[in-house]
Design an enzyme around this catalytic site. Structure first.
Site, PDB file in Angstrom:
ATOM      1  N   LYS A  50      -1.004  -4.502  -2.739  1.00  0.00           N
ATOM      2  CA  LYS A  50      -1.873  -3.929  -2.475  1.00  0.00           C
ATOM      3  C   LYS A  50      -2.026  -2.573  -2.895  1.00  0.00           C
ATOM      4  O   LYS A  50      -1.634  -1.574  -2.894  1.00  0.00           O
ATOM      5  CB  LYS A  50      -2.244  -3.996  -1.254  1.00  0.00           C
ATOM      6  CG  LYS A  50      -3.677  -3.631  -0.736  1.00  0.00           C
ATOM      7  CD  LYS A  50      -3.592  -3.207   0.793  1.00  0.00           C
ATOM      8  CE  LYS A  50      -4.553  -2.465   1.392  1.00  0.00           C
ATOM      9  NZ  LYS A  50      -5.083  -0.754   0.518  1.00  0.00           N
TER      10      LYS A  50
ATOM     11  N   ASP B 180      10.149   5.279  -9.997  1.00  0.00           N
ATOM     12  CA  ASP B 180       9.483   6.706 -10.962  1.00  0.00           C
ATOM     13  C   ASP B 180      10.306   7.452 -11.368  1.00  0.00           C
ATOM     14  O   ASP B 180      11.089   7.914 -12.213  1.00  0.00           O
ATOM     15  CB  ASP B 180       8.435   6.841 -11.047  1.00  0.00           C
ATOM     16  CG  ASP B 180       7.351   5.112 -11.266  1.00  0.00           C
ATOM     17  OD1 ASP B 180       8.257   4.385 -11.400  1.00  0.00           O
ATOM     18  OD2 ASP B 180       6.605   5.584 -10.579  1.00  0.00           O
TER      19      ASP B 180
ATOM     20  N   SER C 179       0.760  -1.565   0.118  1.00  0.00           N
ATOM     21  CA  SER C 179      -0.279   0.356  -0.609  1.00  0.00           C
ATOM     22  C   SER C 179       0.644   1.080   0.070  1.00  0.00           C
ATOM     23  O   SER C 179       1.161   1.174  -0.968  1.00  0.00           O
ATOM     24  CB  SER C 179      -0.950   0.133   1.119  1.00  0.00           C
ATOM     25  OG  SER C 179      -2.262   0.700   1.393  1.00  0.00           O
TER      26      SER C 179
END
Length: 713
Positions: free
Chosen positions: A495, A481, A470
């Site tokens: 998740k 990224d 999460s």
């Protein structure tokens, strides 16, 4: 929330709620468990709220009914040790009826199934009690199969009796190896079986209803969940884990009270002897209390024994993860305590490594959760706790110690506050997008860090594993990224969904036209609460974290097998997908350094003894599924246990010696030590390699991701 349900759904729920008062209860045989006066209405309420509000949309039809049926049957008798094949065949008529039952609130079928199971369960335990005085021959080569999950249900009562004869003999044999007093062992087992009978007699309608609702919500979405009133209070208190006494989250798994997670800094954690997936098989009060076997107990009853006043002692008999039922349990003494918030906060340490003849200092910040004290914040408390605030203080400390790089350890971090994941990311980047969230109406919101300042601009790594989920995946995905730091470890959980909690009591009151709370009306919680999934997370590159999680730049061996744990092992999990990427500018050049770093790591793993020893530990653990059959010959039983214990000790000692720790002797307890934390040790080593590789690529001062930023040096 209610506005999203639509007028038709609200009217239907209101009619269902009102009609409850006039429904006539079905007659149940004496001794059977039957639904209480509210559960039919709660069932309809839960179903309609899931239909109207859950992000993942499903049809309540025969296909879903089969899934719910299978889950519910598994929850009754997962090990195929109580129900007969004829019972299961009789249940088959309900396979395609449960969808209708859910929508109408008809609970007769599922309660009927449970009552059959309850009858069989009590029959088996009573039969076991009658077999305790039998003269068992422990020189015969009988066998016992402890794990029957993949075996068919037993057909005849005679075959069921035979299996239970073997189980009683096995239980006696385990005790016999510890104590030759057969009379005492029989009395111990008598108490165990009688306790199980007593637990069965205490089963309530709330227990049955919870099992059925679990089967329904899990068939729709693994993160949607219904909590009956008792479990709702447990869930809300469990966020702080303050009442569990030992600081552990427990679950019932195949008749074992199993530790699912430990509160960092809590009493169980501090023993350094208890780990997730260990099984508690017996509990005693105080230093001299007698042990009560809790195998097969109700979870709440076992928890009641574990809880107790601060400062008192509870003793646990624990089967470590990976150990079989025939292995010797470990006795652990735990001093109960109230879980202190400080012990659940981010922590820092500094490790020193050698590279190119120089000492390199790596700061490690371990973050157990993305926490935020909303109550203190809204009350205006300037000292409110949050992950980001704590990490900023730790970064200050590490900067003062002139660390050369920092690693954020997110292993075991199951998530928490979305806002904290965003603000923590902001400590390491300029302002920019961090995560995208798509809601039930398919609207996409981009959560951004708006603060242009950079709190730490030096070499960075993030350590993750399969239990990082999460918010942990949001943070590590954004760092990856942006190319801001290395992601090390194993693939994360996957998740990629966000949940909200709905108080069903408030919903029911609103539907009945009463804008009051339970406190206003003086009523207790009657309906419980519902967790529904309301959104899906996407990385700034457009990829969902759902199902796939975050794949590290460099993967390290982990005891947790991805094929057995993670979102992609959940049949009802939402799929991975993508949306458009956001506008962001990557700042790192990690594509140049990752192949070199990975090559250096692979070379170490193939040439250094400690790496080989650790890999052997991981392989042995993942390969150890426990014996499919257990010999009930006492000599063979003891030989197998001794051989397995020696193999485990030899593997442990090879690793200990390879990293400079003393070998353990037979029977000596192995305590936790950071020296044996291979992922942390190797993660910091890779970051050290990265720092020197950066100097070669970028110059003597290392990388400067933002020209105006300051490095930790």
């Amino acid at each position: 929330m209610l506005k999203k349900m639509g007028l038709g759904a609200v009217i239907y729920l209101y009619i269902s709620f009102v009609n409850l008062s006039f429904s006539k209860a079905k007659a149940y045989p004496p001794g059977d468990i039957h639904p209480d006066k509210n559960q039919s209405a709660v069932c309809r309420l839960v179903v309609n709220m899931i239909l109207a509000n859950n992000y993942k949309k499903v049809a309540i039809n025969d296909s879903l009914s089969v899934l719910v049926f299978d889950r519910y049957l598994k929850s009754l008798d997962e090990n195929h040790s109580y129900l007969l094949a004829v019972d299961v065949a009789a249940f088959d008529q309900y396979k395609t009826l449960l969808d209708d039952d859910l929508q109408s609130g008809n609970l007769a079928h599922v309660f009927g199934m449970f009552n059959v199971f309850k009858m069989r369960n009590e029959e088996r335990l009573k039969y076991a009690l009658t077999q305790l005085d039998a003269n068992y021959d422990f020189t015969k080569n009988d066998i016992y199969v402890p794990d029957r999950r993949k075996l068919p249900f037993i057909k005849t009562e005679a075959d069921m009796n035979l299996m239970w004869n073997q189980r009683v003999k096995y239980d006696l044999l385990e005790l016999q190896l510890s104590s030759p007093d057969i009379a005492k062992n029989r009395e111990t087992l008598k108490k165990k079986y009688q306790n199980l009978l007593d637990q069965s007699a205490k089963t309530s309608s709330q227990d049955v209803f919870q099992l059925f609702m679990n089967a329904f919500t899990a068939s729709v979405d693994p993160h949607a969940a219904y909590f009956n009133p008792f479990n709702a209070s447990q869930f809300n208190v469990g966020i702080t884990r303050a009442l569990e006494g030992i600081g552990a989250t427990l679950a019932l798994s195949n008749e074992y009270v199993t530790i699912k997670s430990l509160t960092p800094g809590g009493p169980a954690y501090k023993t350094k002897l208890i780990n997730p997936e260990d099984r508690i098989i017996a509990i005693a009060q105080g230093k001299d209390g007698d042990f009560q076997d809790v195998t097969g107990w109700r979870l709440d009853n076992a928890i009641a024994l574990i809880r107790g006043p601060k400062g008192t002692i509870v003793k646990l008999k624990v089967l470590a993860k990976g150990k079989s039922a025939s292995d010797e349990p470990l006795t652990v003494e735990v001093v109960r305590d109230k879980i202190i918030l400080e012990d659940q906060s981010a922590k820092q340490e500094i490790r020193t490594y050698k590279a190119m003849g120089k000492n390199v200092k790596i700061g490690i910040i371990s973050i157990p959760a993305f926490y935020f004290d909303h109550v203190a914040y809204t009350a205006g408390d300037r000292n409110y706790k949050s992950t980001t605030r704590d990490v900023k203080l730790l970064l200050d400390t590490l900067k003062q110690h002139n660390v050369d790089g920092i690693m954020i350890d997110l292993r075991g971090n199951g998530g928490g506050s979305l806002n904290e994941a965003v603000s923590l990311t902001g400590l390491f980047i300029k302002s920019g997008p961090v995560v995208q969230v798509r809601d039930v109406d398919q609207h996409i919101q981009v959560n951004q860090d708006f603060d242009p300042s950079i709190y730490y601009n030096g070499p960075l790594a993030v350590l993750v594993d399969r239990t990082s989920a999460s918010a942990s995946e949001i943070f590590s995905g954004a760092i990856q990224d942006y190319g801001r730091g290395l992601i090390l470890g194993s693939q994360t959980y996957g998740k990629g969904s966000v949940q909200t909690t709905v108080d069903l009591n408030k919903v029911a009151l609103k539907l009945a036209g009463q804008n009051k709370t339970n406190a206003d009306t003086g009523k207790q919680d009657q309906f419980g609460q519902l967790n529904v999934t309301i959104g899906k997370f996407y990385r700034i590159n457009g990829s969902s974290t759902q199902h796939k999680g975050v794949v590290p730049d460099i993967q390290l061996p982990s005891f947790i097998a991805p094929s057995k744990y993670g979102e992609d092992n959940e049949p009802s999990a939402m799929p991975w997908d993508t949306i458009s990427k956001t506008d962001y500018i990557p700042v790192g050049l990690l594509n140049k350094v990752v192949p070199v770093l990975n090559s250096q790591y692979q070379k170490r793993s193939q040439t250094i003894a400690a790496y080989q020893a650790y890999s052997n530990e991981v392989k042995a653990y993942q390969d150890n599924q426990g014996p499919k059959t257990i010999s009930l010959n006492a000599q063979a039983f003891k030989h197998t246990r001794d051989v397995n214990a020696k193999k485990a000790l030899d593997r442990d000692n090879k690793l200990r010696v390879a990293i400079g720790l003393p070998a353990l002797k037979k029977g000596e307890v192995k305590a936790k030590t950071d020296d044996l934390d291979f992922m942390k040790t190797e993660g910091a080593q890779i970051l050290t390699d990265y720092i020197f590789l950066d100097k070669a690529l970028f110059g003597i001062n290392g990388p400067s991701y933002y020209p105006e930023g300051k490095t930790a040096n």
